[in-house]
Write a protein that holds these residues in place. Sequence first.
Motif, PDB file in Angstrom:
ATOM      1  N   THR A 272      10.295   6.831 -22.854  1.00 44.20           N
ATOM      2  CA  THR A 272       9.500   6.390 -21.717  1.00 44.20           C
ATOM      3  C   THR A 272      10.405   5.827 -20.636  1.00 44.20           C
ATOM      4  OG1 THR A 272       7.614   5.840 -23.129  1.00 44.20           O
ATOM      5  CG2 THR A 272       7.656   4.856 -20.930  1.00 44.20           C
ATOM      6  N   VAL A 273      10.209   6.318 -19.417  1.00 51.39           N
ATOM      7  CA  VAL A 273      10.841   5.760 -18.231  1.00 51.39           C
ATOM      8  C   VAL A 273       9.816   4.857 -17.560  1.00 51.39           C
ATOM      9  CG1 VAL A 273      11.713   6.275 -15.921  1.00 51.39           C
ATOM     10  CG2 VAL A 273      12.451   7.659 -17.870  1.00 51.39           C
ATOM     11  N   LEU A 274      10.175   3.619 -17.338  1.00 56.99           N
ATOM     12  CA  LEU A 274       9.255   2.617 -16.798  1.00 56.99           C
ATOM     13  C   LEU A 274       9.756   2.121 -15.451  1.00 56.99           C
ATOM     14  CD1 LEU A 274       6.897   0.578 -17.005  1.00 56.99           C
ATOM     15  CD2 LEU A 274       8.412  -0.876 -18.378  1.00 56.99           C
ATOM     16  N   GLU A 275       8.975   2.366 -14.413  1.00 58.11           N
ATOM     17  CA  GLU A 275       9.261   1.804 -13.086  1.00 58.11           C
ATOM     18  C   GLU A 275       8.610   0.428 -12.973  1.00 58.11           C
ATOM     19  OE1 GLU A 275       9.363   5.630 -10.053  1.00 58.11           O
ATOM     20  OE2 GLU A 275       7.569   4.399 -10.188  1.00 58.11           O
ATOM     21  N   CYS A 276       9.232  -0.450 -12.192  1.00 55.66           N
ATOM     22  CA  CYS A 276       8.608  -1.750 -11.923  1.00 55.66           C
ATOM     23  C   CYS A 276       9.190  -2.319 -10.637  1.00 55.66           C
ATOM     24  CB  CYS A 276       8.803  -2.717 -13.078  1.00 55.66           C
ATOM     25  SG  CYS A 276      10.513  -3.229 -13.357  1.00 55.66           S
ATOM     26  N   ASP A 277       8.538  -3.331 -10.126  1.00 58.90           N
ATOM     27  CA  ASP A 277       9.053  -4.071  -8.978  1.00 58.90           C
ATOM     28  C   ASP A 277      10.455  -4.581  -9.319  1.00 58.90           C
ATOM     29  OD1 ASP A 277       9.518  -6.709  -7.436  1.00 58.90           O
ATOM     30  OD2 ASP A 277       7.759  -5.884  -6.428  1.00 58.90           O
ATOM     31  N   ALA A 292      13.304   2.898 -20.836  1.00 53.60           N
ATOM     32  CA  ALA A 292      14.355   2.882 -19.819  1.00 53.60           C
ATOM     33  C   ALA A 292      13.729   2.328 -18.540  1.00 53.60           C
ATOM     34  CB  ALA A 292      14.897   4.283 -19.592  1.00 53.60           C
ATOM     35  N   VAL A 293      14.073   1.101 -18.184  1.00 51.36           N
ATOM     36  CA  VAL A 293      13.428   0.399 -17.073  1.00 51.36           C
ATOM     37  C   VAL A 293      14.238   0.592 -15.799  1.00 51.36           C
ATOM     38  CG1 VAL A 293      12.666  -1.853 -16.219  1.00 51.36           C
ATOM     39  CG2 VAL A 293      12.420  -1.282 -18.645  1.00 51.36           C
ATOM     40  N   TYR A 294      13.550   0.987 -14.732  1.00 45.33           N
ATOM     41  CA  TYR A 294      14.199   1.222 -13.441  1.00 45.33           C
ATOM     42  C   TYR A 294      13.412   0.532 -12.333  1.00 45.33           C
ATOM     43  CZ  TYR A 294      16.940   4.925 -15.685  1.00 45.33           C
ATOM     44  OH  TYR A 294      17.796   5.627 -16.499  1.00 45.33           O
ATOM     45  N   ARG A 295      14.128   0.139 -11.302  1.00 39.54           N
ATOM     46  CA  ARG A 295      13.492  -0.473 -10.134  1.00 39.54           C
ATOM     47  C   ARG A 295      12.722   0.591  -9.357  1.00 39.54           C
ATOM     48  NH1 ARG A 295      16.661  -5.358  -8.737  1.00 39.54           N
ATOM     49  NH2 ARG A 295      18.204  -5.608 -10.393  1.00 39.54           N
ATOM     50  N   HIS A 296      11.540   0.233  -8.944  1.00 45.57           N
ATOM     51  CA  HIS A 296      10.691   1.158  -8.198  1.00 45.57           C
ATOM     52  C   HIS A 296      11.151   1.256  -6.746  1.00 45.57           C
ATOM     53  CE1 HIS A 296       7.246   3.165  -6.523  1.00 45.57           C
ATOM     54  NE2 HIS A 296       6.880   2.099  -5.829  1.00 45.57           N
ATOM     55  N   TRP A 304      15.663   6.633 -11.455  1.00 38.76           N
ATOM     56  CA  TRP A 304      15.723   7.308 -12.747  1.00 38.76           C
ATOM     57  C   TRP A 304      15.971   8.810 -12.610  1.00 38.76           C
ATOM     58  CZ3 TRP A 304      12.042  11.042 -12.611  1.00 38.76           C
ATOM     59  CH2 TRP A 304      10.923  10.835 -11.818  1.00 38.76           C
ATOM     60  N   SER A 305      16.418   9.261 -11.436  1.00 43.85           N
ATOM     61  CA  SER A 305      16.576  10.702 -11.206  1.00 43.85           C
ATOM     62  C   SER A 305      17.583  11.348 -12.159  1.00 43.85           C
ATOM     63  CB  SER A 305      16.991  10.975  -9.754  1.00 43.85           C
ATOM     64  OG  SER A 305      18.170  10.265  -9.431  1.00 43.85           O
ATOM     65  N   GLY A 306      18.456  10.562 -12.788  1.00 42.35           N
ATOM     66  CA  GLY A 306      19.397  11.118 -13.755  1.00 42.35           C
ATOM     67  C   GLY A 306      18.790  11.353 -15.124  1.00 42.35           C
TER      68      GLY A 306
END
Length: 547
Positions: A272-277, A292-296, A304-306
Amino acid sequence: MLWSILKSLASKPAANPAGAVRGTGLETGIACFNAQDFAGARRNLGVALDAEPDNFVAAYYLALAEARSGRLDRARELLEATCAQRNDADAHSALGNVYRLQGRAADAEQSYRRALAVDAGHLTALANLGLSLRDRGELREALPLLDRVLALAPDHLEAIFNKALVLTDLGERETAAGLIERVLGLDPNFAEAHLQRGFSLLKQGNFAAGWDEYAWRTRIPEVDHWQEYAYPHWQGEPLEGKRLLVQAEQGLGDQIMFASCLPDLLPRARHTVLECDPRLARLFARSFPSAAVYRHRVEGAPDWSGEAAPDYRVRMGDLPRRMRRSKADFPAHRGYLLADAAQVAAWRARLDALGPGLKVGLSWRGGTPGTGQAARSLALDALLPLLNLPRVQFISLQYGAVGAEIADLRVRHGIVLHEWSQADAAMDGVAALIASLDLVITVCTTAVHLSGALGKPAWVMVPAVAEWRYLETGAHLPWYPALRLFRQQNPGALVDADAQRHDMSFAVAAGMLQRVNSRHCFPHCENNLDFGAGTASNSPLRRNLGA
């Protein structure tokens, strides 16, 4: 509400308004605008304005196209120039709408009044002035303006919808619901009316139907919208062996609340790729290590484009629709966010240095002018029955510039409210401070969500007509078992002039705190503080905090 404002940026379409020169980009640009081709409108109207810089109509329609494209700063610049050029009611009204979308409530109200000074029967300005008064908490003053619109145009959708919002705030739910149904009878695709219907259903605990209506929010054009991708939407399909993208949406509190679904969701998927503030990134990464947490990002390539392409994507606000369709679907958790242990230890050492007694976090103002600030805020003086308690140290969790207010409290009443502003830098620091406290007392703001998600006991001062997530009745929420709600009984300001008579029963709360103090039940033992599911019924804090 945002969509109704965006729609009303132009009070009416125009095929060939005064000032249009046939055969130029102006006529084509206006045609594009009326067809909702805002990119084409901006392109053609820009050409027309370059050719004739003083053309009022070209500047006006270009501003509308810029606003409908989410380019509010450019729209504001153009409309301020057109209003200076010509005292035009449509232009003043449109400028008021842009100001309102930018959170400039006072400027918006002034622009609507300027529009009405030119044309006292300008329906859009009347309807949106009524909405501005609602934002300010002047509900009774808003109704006559909306009724004036409806007397002139009984089927004016925005006025009917805005009146429904005002009546909802006044606690007249059934009458407001009737107006929402009237709006949907006139326009079955009025997305904000569906959303308002969803709020009402959710507030009544009808989660299945409410979430279905809540899904209409995705049809409301947002200025800061989520990115659209070609990956299919997750509709509840099995996720075994699949990759899932969870897209961030809305504000901090919403993301924290919807994240309550993640402990149930993450084990289902292969990855799971998770976007957040960005302010939640460290907290979420620690709390959900399997994701995998990424900044939105609102624009540009995602962080998370990689990652490998996901099999499905789901907006965070759609998770409850798939996973929380009845009250039984809500888990009795003890918290799902994890504060940083080193920061918690540092805060506890600092709190211990204050001396004996309970350490209680306090937040007393919530919202913005457009999100019910008047109903969600109070003055510190209203909390004197609590603040005067002996052996209780209060720590500010209030965001914003409150130093002068806290200093005034000390000068006039001799009460020390500790403010450590460095905790405001990121949600990770605020979470650690909250985790180190004994108790949080707060109005409806982000502190509610952080406390509940951390499993920290919190008392929440809920206005009589609260947001949907606080439900209509009850002392507890399915989202956050650790919270205790104190509900106001009648709409209006959060507190009476005499706080001792207030519906929130501050005097009762003060007595509860005194009893906790008398038992010397202090925090740093989490088992004593946890009065969520599974806590022993004879826990002193459970009894005394009224869980």
